[in-house]
Design a protein around this motif. Sequence first.
Motif, PDB file in Angstrom:
ATOM      1  N   ASP A  68       0.824  -1.212   0.000  1.00 16.54           N
ATOM      2  CA  ASP A  68       0.000   0.000   0.000  1.00 16.54           C
ATOM      3  C   ASP A  68       0.857   1.261   0.000  1.00 16.54           C
ATOM      4  OD1 ASP A  68      -2.223  -1.605   0.036  1.00 16.54           O
ATOM      5  OD2 ASP A  68      -2.571  -1.414   2.200  1.00 16.54           O
ATOM      6  N   HIS A  69       1.986   1.208   0.694  1.00 19.59           N
ATOM      7  CA  HIS A  69       2.833   2.394   0.851  1.00 19.59           C
ATOM      8  C   HIS A  69       3.773   2.604  -0.342  1.00 19.59           C
ATOM      9  CE1 HIS A  69       4.782   5.529   3.265  1.00 19.59           C
ATOM     10  NE2 HIS A  69       5.934   5.099   2.758  1.00 19.59           N
ATOM     11  N   TYR A  70       4.375   1.504  -0.832  1.00 24.60           N
ATOM     12  CA  TYR A  70       5.413   1.622  -1.863  1.00 24.60           C
ATOM     13  C   TYR A  70       4.947   1.194  -3.262  1.00 24.60           C
ATOM     14  CZ  TYR A  70       8.557   2.135   2.129  1.00 24.60           C
ATOM     15  OH  TYR A  70       9.167   2.570   3.279  1.00 24.60           O
ATOM     16  N   GLY A  71       3.792   0.555  -3.344  1.00 22.85           N
ATOM     17  CA  GLY A  71       3.270   0.134  -4.640  1.00 22.85           C
ATOM     18  C   GLY A  71       3.548  -1.331  -4.937  1.00 22.85           C
ATOM     19  N   HIS A  72       2.697  -1.920  -5.762  1.00 30.50           N
ATOM     20  CA  HIS A  72       2.801  -3.361  -6.035  1.00 30.50           C
ATOM     21  C   HIS A  72       4.035  -3.718  -6.860  1.00 30.50           C
ATOM     22  CE1 HIS A  72      -1.019  -4.709  -4.317  1.00 30.50           C
ATOM     23  NE2 HIS A  72      -1.494  -3.513  -4.673  1.00 30.50           N
TER      24      HIS A  72
END
Length: 226
Positions: A105-109
Amino acid sequence: HIPVIFITGLRSPIDEEKGLVWGACDYIHKPFNYGIVRARVNTHIEVIRQRRLLERLANFDSLTELPNRRKWQQDSEETWQLAQSTKSKLTLGIIDIDFFKKYNDHYGHQQGDFVLRKVSNILRRIIFESEGDVYRCGGEEFYFYLPNQTVENVTTILNHCVTRITQLAIEHQPSQASDFLSISIGAVHVIPSSKTCLDKTIILADKQLYFVKNSGRNAVKLVKIN
């Protein structure tokens, strides 16, 4: 797994049926034509190549290139039965990346996929060196086994896994376990017998993992059962 072609002077339908029932992939009567035989051989080689490719796709995770849950179910049962027949030590366990959903959620998939590959490579290298195997069985969950190891050795191996992941120094701001990406491990050390069960052992390993999660994560919990 090896394609077999009969080239024979036996021409009756009964003989041909018997050859195919025995497992032949083709049945060629004499006299034969070299070009036709070569073409049929090439066809069957291609079929086998495609079959092996499909088996690999069915048994391996495309992202991490680790064997998947389907392969785990096959291999863990075989490994358990072998340890039971030889009365040898076996460790089964589960590894979980701490707060991985928050990481995504914070850094991206895309960065999450990168992390999964990095973690997988570390785990594979350490566990393979100890003659074990590791499998990706969920989003951020890995199953593993280590055969013929003492409790002391297993403890050292698993703590090394935890240390090596944190040493990657992958920033994980939302984590409540560490400033860097970390893992938690729950495992069971057992000598399989008629008194023990593979499924119950995995359930027990999962309980050890939850114990670690409830105790701060970024650690190992190993229990020994008789």
